[in-house]
Write a protein that holds these residues in place. Structure first.
Motif, PDB file in Angstrom:
ATOM      1  N   LEU A   1      15.687   0.012   0.098  1.00 36.89           N
ATOM      2  CA  LEU A   1      15.691   1.741  -0.105  1.00 36.89           C
ATOM      3  C   LEU A   1      14.590   1.729   1.315  1.00 36.89           C
ATOM      4  O   LEU A   1      13.788   0.924   2.058  1.00 36.89           O
ATOM      5  N   GLY A   2      15.112   2.879   2.364  1.00 39.36           N
ATOM      6  CA  GLY A   2      13.873   3.165   3.192  1.00 39.36           C
ATOM      7  C   GLY A   2      12.144   3.933   2.900  1.00 39.36           C
ATOM      8  O   GLY A   2      12.209   3.759   1.416  1.00 39.36           O
ATOM      9  N   LEU A   3      11.714   3.076   3.584  1.00 42.73           N
ATOM     10  CA  LEU A   3       9.886   3.409   2.860  1.00 42.73           C
ATOM     11  C   LEU A   3       9.654   3.524   4.337  1.00 42.73           C
ATOM     12  O   LEU A   3       9.445   2.573   5.190  1.00 42.73           O
TER      13      LEU A   3
ATOM     14  N   ALA B   1       0.957  -1.445   0.539  1.00 46.21           N
ATOM     15  CA  ALA B   1      -0.190   0.009  -0.108  1.00 46.21           C
ATOM     16  C   ALA B   1       0.830   1.777   0.103  1.00 46.21           C
ATOM     17  O   ALA B   1       0.533   2.160  -1.036  1.00 46.21           O
ATOM     18  N   SER B   2       1.849   1.069   0.296  1.00 50.39           N
ATOM     19  CA  SER B   2       2.045   1.682   0.298  1.00 50.39           C
ATOM     20  C   SER B   2       3.694   2.648  -0.572  1.00 50.39           C
ATOM     21  O   SER B   2       3.214   4.269  -0.489  1.00 50.39           O
ATOM     22  N   LEU B   3       3.629   1.461  -1.313  1.00 55.93           N
ATOM     23  CA  LEU B   3       4.704   2.039  -2.094  1.00 55.93           C
ATOM     24  C   LEU B   3       3.512   2.387  -3.143  1.00 55.93           C
ATOM     25  O   LEU B   3       4.265   3.217  -4.498  1.00 55.93           O
ATOM     26  N   ALA B   4       2.573   2.109  -3.536  1.00 55.95           N
ATOM     27  CA  ALA B   4       1.438   2.127  -4.340  1.00 55.95           C
ATOM     28  C   ALA B   4       1.110   3.889  -4.254  1.00 55.95           C
ATOM     29  O   ALA B   4       1.181   4.838  -5.081  1.00 55.95           O
ATOM     30  N   GLN B   5       1.527   4.187  -2.878  1.00 53.47           N
ATOM     31  CA  GLN B   5       1.165   5.367  -2.636  1.00 53.47           C
ATOM     32  C   GLN B   5       2.562   6.814  -3.227  1.00 53.47           C
ATOM     33  O   GLN B   5       2.601   7.772  -3.430  1.00 53.47           O
TER      34      GLN B   5
ATOM     35  N   LEU C   1      11.896  -5.356  -2.388  1.00 52.89           N
ATOM     36  CA  LEU C   1      13.089  -3.915  -2.174  1.00 52.89           C
ATOM     37  C   LEU C   1      13.430  -4.628  -0.967  1.00 52.89           C
ATOM     38  O   LEU C   1      14.710  -4.126  -0.577  1.00 52.89           O
ATOM     39  N   CYS C   2      12.033  -5.578  -0.444  1.00 52.10           N
ATOM     40  CA  CYS C   2      12.737  -6.217   1.317  1.00 52.10           C
ATOM     41  C   CYS C   2      13.753  -7.505   1.307  1.00 52.10           C
ATOM     42  O   CYS C   2      13.817  -7.917   0.563  1.00 52.10           O
TER      43      CYS C   2
ATOM     44  N   LEU D   1       8.900   1.384   7.296  1.00 51.90           N
ATOM     45  CA  LEU D   1       8.238   0.060   6.955  1.00 51.90           C
ATOM     46  C   LEU D   1       9.789  -0.801   6.465  1.00 51.90           C
ATOM     47  O   LEU D   1       9.706  -2.162   6.468  1.00 51.90           O
ATOM     48  N   LEU D   2      10.325  -0.010   5.735  1.00 54.88           N
ATOM     49  CA  LEU D   2      11.914  -0.709   5.985  1.00 54.88           C
ATOM     50  C   LEU D   2      12.908   0.377   5.590  1.00 54.88           C
ATOM     51  O   LEU D   2      12.938   2.206   5.955  1.00 54.88           O
ATOM     52  N   LEU D   3      13.734  -0.369   6.480  1.00 49.99           N
ATOM     53  CA  LEU D   3      14.806   0.572   6.885  1.00 49.99           C
ATOM     54  C   LEU D   3      15.918  -0.044   5.566  1.00 49.99           C
ATOM     55  O   LEU D   3      16.538  -0.628   5.331  1.00 49.99           O
ATOM     56  N   ASP D   4      16.280   1.961   5.377  1.00 49.73           N
ATOM     57  CA  ASP D   4      17.714   1.454   4.281  1.00 49.73           C
ATOM     58  C   ASP D   4      19.390   0.303   4.923  1.00 49.73           C
ATOM     59  O   ASP D   4      19.155   0.773   5.873  1.00 49.73           O
ATOM     60  N   TRP D   5      19.259  -0.097   3.658  1.00 52.16           N
ATOM     61  CA  TRP D   5      20.454  -1.393   3.971  1.00 52.16           C
ATOM     62  C   TRP D   5      21.941  -0.639   4.240  1.00 52.16           C
ATOM     63  O   TRP D   5      22.179  -0.799   4.815  1.00 52.16           O
ATOM     64  N   ARG D   6      21.909   0.309   4.028  1.00 49.35           N
ATOM     65  CA  ARG D   6      22.754   1.347   4.209  1.00 49.35           C
ATOM     66  C   ARG D   6      23.019   1.934   5.770  1.00 49.35           C
ATOM     67  O   ARG D   6      24.441   3.334   6.064  1.00 49.35           O
ATOM     68  N   SER D   7      21.827   2.150   5.796  1.00 48.56           N
ATOM     69  CA  SER D   7      21.655   3.473   7.847  1.00 48.56           C
ATOM     70  C   SER D   7      22.259   2.306   8.811  1.00 48.56           C
ATOM     71  O   SER D   7      22.379   1.378   8.558  1.00 48.56           O
ATOM     72  N   PRO D   8      23.004   2.920   9.347  1.00 51.58           N
ATOM     73  CA  PRO D   8      23.861   2.490  10.617  1.00 51.58           C
ATOM     74  C   PRO D   8      22.982   1.504  11.098  1.00 51.58           C
ATOM     75  O   PRO D   8      23.243   0.527  11.863  1.00 51.58           O
ATOM     76  N   ALA D   9      21.651   1.661  10.789  1.00 50.44           N
ATOM     77  CA  ALA D   9      20.655   1.005  11.796  1.00 50.44           C
ATOM     78  C   ALA D   9      20.541  -0.592  11.658  1.00 50.44           C
ATOM     79  O   ALA D   9      19.803  -1.397  12.477  1.00 50.44           O
TER      80      ALA D   9
END
Length: 718
Positions: free
Chosen positions: A103-105, A33-37, A84-85, A113-121
Motif C-alpha cells: 500500500l502507499g504510505l 511511526a507512520s504506521l502507528a499514527q 508491507l514493504c 514512505l512507501l510507493l503503492d506497488w500498483r502505481s505506474p512509478a
C-alpha cells in the motif's frame, strides 16, 4: 524503533553490515511511526463512523461502505506491519532509494514512505531487467519471516551501482524463493513478480486479454495480482463502479488462493466457480453421456431459452368482457396486444407482468364512463378474478427449473425451441427425471433465470406499496391529531406546513420495507477474470458474457491442459463465443516445476499434442523422478513426512487414500492450479487413453515443486 527490522541468520552476517542496511533501518523506523499514527487515525475514524446515525437509503449505504473500507484498510495494516514493504529501488540519477509497498504510505509531513506497488512509478521495481533497466541503478528485494527480514537480495543494473551499498548474491530473490516449502494456501509472491508477469498484470482492461501459458508460468499469480491492479488503476472498476468477478475451476482452488487478494488490500472481488453461479450447481452431477454433454456444450442450445420463454409471451387472440361494480368493459385482442407491447426492452419475463397488468388497468379505465373514482375503479379491476386468471394464462409467472425441465421431457417443446436439432438429438436429450440436474444443464438454467427474473418481484412490490400506503396513512393521521390538539391555524407557521403533501411524503419511511438479499454473483461486473479457461464450453461462456456487458475479460489458460482437446486458436474460440478485441499474451518460462519433473511430463503431453506450448523450466531440484509400485504408497509418504518437518504433499489418482493435514488427496481435475512439494501419482495408466488421459497425467505431474513419485500397478521402488 527499538527492535531492528532485520533478523538475519548467522550465515548471512555479512549482510548485516551497517553500511548495507543502515539506511533501511532508518527508513523502517519512520515507516513504523507512520504506521502507528495511521492505524490510530483510522481506528478513530472507524469508531466515529460506527457511532454516527445510520440514516436511510443512500446515506445508510454510504456509511456502510465507508465502514467496510476503513475496516479493510485496518485489517491489512495490522496484518503486515513493516512487511508491507517489498523492497526498494535506487534510481540511476543519484536520488535516494524509493521504497515499494503493498500500500502507499506517507508520514505527517507528506513525505512518501512507501510507493503503492500498483502505481505506474513502481513499475521498474518489477519490470526492470539488465537489458532494459528502466532508469534504475539497483534494486533490493526483502524476504520477511514472522515480521522481520530474514534475507535480502540486490540486483545491480549499472557499472557503478554497487558503491559499497549492495550485497550481491549468486541467485536472485525469485529463484531462491522457488524452493520454499508449500502450504495449504498460495504463498505470498508479490515481491518476486517477474518482468514478463508484471507486463500482463499492468495491461489495460479494454477487450479480452488472454494469458496463455503452461504449468508453472505463474498464470494464477498474474490473474490475482491483475485483479488488484485493475481495481487500483482503472477508474471504471473502482468503488461502486461494477467491480471484478474472479472465476476459478474448483473449490479447492479457491480455498488455495483465498489469502492472495486480501494480502494485496483487496477484499471486494467476488470469487466463485461456475457451479456457484446457479443455485442448482452445488448438487449437479457430471453428465454421464458424452454425446448429451457435447450437445449441451453448444451455445446454440442456450439460445433456445429465448423462444422457450417467447411461447409464454403471445397475447390472446380473443377479447373478453371485464365486469366492475359499476359497468362492463370490453377488452379486445388489440388491447391485449397493446398491453404486451408496453413491456420495456430487457425487462425479465416475470417482472414484466406488472407492466402489462398496469397497462391493462389503464386501457380499461379509459373506457369507463361511470361515476366511479379512478382509485375505486382501479381497486375493482385489480380484484377481478376473471381478469387475473386471463392474465395468468396469457403471461404466466415461470420458474427456470420448470422451463428447462420441460425441454428435457416434452419433445415437441424442444423441437420448436431448437429447430436445428435432429430427431436423434431431441430423443437423446429427453430423460425420465426432467430436473435431475447435471453440470451441463447449468448454462441453460442460468440463461433461463436471467431471462425470467424473480417471480416474487411483483409480490414484494405489492407488499411494498401496501406498506408505504399504510405508513403514509399513519403519518397523516398523526399529523392531523397533533395539529388539532395544538389548536393552530393550518395555514400559519412551520407546523401548518405539516399538511403539505410534499412534506408528508418526505416523512414516510421508505426503508421500512424489507428487500431481499442481493445476488452478489448476478452482475453486471465491469471485468471478469476466469482461470483454467481452456475447459469452458461455449455454453458456459454464455454464463460469463451475461454478467459482463462490457466484454472486458482476463482469460487465463493453457490449451495443452484442456481435458477434451483444444484444436482452435484462442482467437477462434473466443470470437465464436461472442468476444472481440482479443489480445494474447504468452508466458513461456516455468518457474515452478523442476527440470527433472518437466522432462518426463513433456514427453507425456507431446505424445498426443506434438505442438503443445510446453514452457521451459529454469531450475533443477536435483531429485530424480521416482517410479515404483502402488503398494509402495504409504511407505513413500511416511518416509517423506519423517524427513520433512514442513511442506505439503498430495496423492493424485487414488480415491481410497484419506487426506491428512499435510497430505491431500485429489483427482487430476481438482488438482488444477495447485502446487505441492511432493506429488505421488497413483496408477496414472488408469486415467484413460487419448487426449483426456494424457492431459490428466500431464496436469498431475506438473503440480510437483520438488519431487514426483509415479506409482504403477506393478514393479518396485527405484
Amino acid at each position: 524503533m527499538t527492535t531492528s527490522a532485520f533478523g538475519l541468520p548467522d550465515g548471512l552476517s555479512a549482510k548485516a553490515d551497517p553500511a548495507l542496511i543502515g539506511g533501511d533501518e532508518q527508513h523502517f523506523a519512520a515507516v513504523a511511526a507512520s504506521l502507528a499514527q495511521t492505524i490510530a487515525e483510522l481506528t478513530d475514524r472507524l469508531d466515529a463512523e460506527r457511532r454516527a446515525p445510520g440514516g436511510i437509503g443512500r446515506e445508510a449505504m454510504d456509511r456502510d461502505n465507508e465502514v467496510h473500507r476503513l475496516t479493510g484498510q485496518l485489517r491489512t495494516l495490522r496484518r503486515f506491519g513493516l512487511d508491507l514493504c517489498l523492497g526498494h529501488m535506487v534510481p540511476a540519477d543519484g536520488s535516494g532509494p524509493v521504497y515499494v509497498g503493498r500500500l502507499g504510505l506517507t508520514d505527517s509531513t507528506g513525505r512518501r514512505l512507501l510507493l503503492d506497488w500498483r502505481s505506474p512509478a513502481a513499475e521498474p521495481f518489477f519490470a526492470a531487467t539488465h537489458a532494459a533497466p528502466m532508469g534504475l541503478a539497483s534494486r533490493r528485494r526483502y524476504r520477511w519471516t514472522r515480521g522481520r527480514i530474514s534475507d535480502y537480495w540486490d540486483e545491480v543494473f549499472t557499472a557503478d551501482g554497487l558503491e559499497g551499498h549492495a550485497a550481491l548474491d549468486d541467485q536472485s530473490a525469485f529463484i531462491a524463493s522457488l524452493g520454499g516449502n508449500r502450504s495449504a494456501r498460495m504463498r505470498d509472491v508479490l515481491a518476486t513478480i517477474q518482468a514478463d508477469q508484471d507486463a500482463v498484470i499492468r495491461a489495460g482492461s479494454r477487450g479480452a486479454l488472454v494469458v496463455d501459458g503452461g504449468p508453472g508460468t505463474g498464470k494464477t499469480v498474474v490473474a490475482l495480482h491483475r485483479a488488484a491492479h485493475l481495481l487500483y488503476a482503472d477508474p471504471r472498476l473502482g468503488h461502486r463502479r461494477g467491480g471484478v468477478l474472479f472465476v476459478g475451476p474448483s473449490r479447492p482452488y479457491l480455498a488455495y488462493v483465498a489469502d492472495v487478494l486480501p494480502s494485496l488490500g483487496e477484499e471486494g472481488v467476488q470469487t466463485c466457480t461456475l457451479r456457484d453461479l446457479v443455485a442448482e450447481g452445488a448438487a449437479a452431477a457430471v453428465e454421464a453421456d458424452p454425446e448429451v454433454a457435447a450437445l449441451k456444450a453448444s451455445a446454440a442450445l442456450v439460445r433456445a431459452i429465448e423462444p422457450a420463454v417467447g411461447i409464454y409471451e403471445e397475447p390472446p387472440t380473443e377479447g373478453m368482457e371485464v365486469s366492475t361494480h359499476w359497468s362492463d368493459l370490453w377488452l379486445s385482442a388489440d388491447d391485449w396486444a397493446v398491453a404486451f407491447d408496453v413491456v420495456e426492452p430487457g425487462t425479465p419475463h416475470n417482472e414484466a407482468r406488472e407492466q402489462i397488468r398496469d397497462e391493462l388497468i389503464t386501457i380499461l379505465s379509459d373506457k369507463d364512463d361511470s361515476d366511479a373514482t379512478p382509485e375505486l375503479l382501479r381497486r375493482s379491476l385489480l380484484s377481478n378474478r376473471e381478469l387475473t386468471r386471463a392474465l395468468n394464462r396469457a403471461w404466466p409467472m415461470l420458474e427456470a427449473a420448470d422451463l428447462v425441465g420441460d425441454l428435457w421431457s416434452v419433445p415437441a417443446y424442444l423441437r420448436k425451441c431448437a429447430p436445428g436439432l435432429g430427431p436423434d438429438d431431441v430423443r437423446r436429450l429427453q430423460r425420465a427425471q426432467a430436473q435431475a440436474w447435471t453440470v451441463s444443464d447449468l448454462p441453460l438454467l442460468d440463461a433461463a433465470r436471467q431471462r425470467l427474473g424473480d417471480a416474487q418481484v411483483a409480490v414484494r412490490r405489492r407488499r411494498h406499496e401496501a406498506s408505504v400506503a399504510a405508513e403514509r396513512a399513519h403519518r397523516a393521521q398523526a399529523i392531523d391529531s397533533m395539529l388539532q390538539n395544538m389548536e393552530i391555524d393550518e395555514s400559519e407557521g412551520a407546523l401548518g406546513m405539516l399538511h403539505g403533501q410534499d412534506l408528508q411524503e418526505a416523512l414516510v419511511d421508505q426503508s421500512a420495507v424489507p428487500v431481499p438479499e442481493p445476488d452478489l454473483l448476478a452482475g453486471p461486473f465491469a471485468h471478469v477474470i476466469v482461470d483454467e479457461a481452456q475447459e469452458l464450453t461455449d455454453a458456459e461462456w454464455q454464463m460469463l458474457l451475461l454478467r459482463c456487458p462490457s466484454r472486458s475479460f482476463t482469460i487465463v489458460g493453457d490449451r495443452a491442459q484442456a481435458r477434451h482437446g483444444f484444436t482452435e486458436s484462442w482467437q477462434e474460440r473466443l470470437e465464436r463465443v461472442g468476444l472481440d478485441r482479443i489480445t494474447v499474451a504468452s508466458l513461456s518460462i516455468n518457474y515452478r516445476t523442476p527440470q527433472e519433473v518437466m522432462t518426463e511430463a513433456e514427453a507425456v503431453v507431446r505424445g498426443v499434442l506434438p505442438d503443445a506450448n510446453v514452457p521451459t523450466s529454469i531450475r533443477s531440484s536435483g531429485i530424480p523422478v521416482v517410479h515404483g509400485a502402488v503398494a509402495d504408497r504409504d511407505a513413500i509418504l511416511d518416509g517423506w513426512l519423517g524427513a520433512h518437518a514442513e511442506g505439503i504433499a498430495c496423492v493424485i489418482g487414488d480415491p481410497t487414500f484419506r487426506a491428512t493435514p499435510r497430505v491431500r488427496s485429489l483427482t487430476p481435475e481438482l488438482s488444477k492450479g495447485l502446487e505441492f512439494d511432493l506429488v505421488v501419482l497413483v496408477a496414472p495408466e488408469r486415467f484413460g487413453q487419448g487426449v483426456e488421459g494424457a492431459v490428466d497425467r500431464y496436469v498431475a505431474m506438473t503440480r510437483a515443486t520438488r519431487q514426483l513419485v509415479v506409482l504403477t500397478g506393478a514393479g518396485s521402488s527405484s
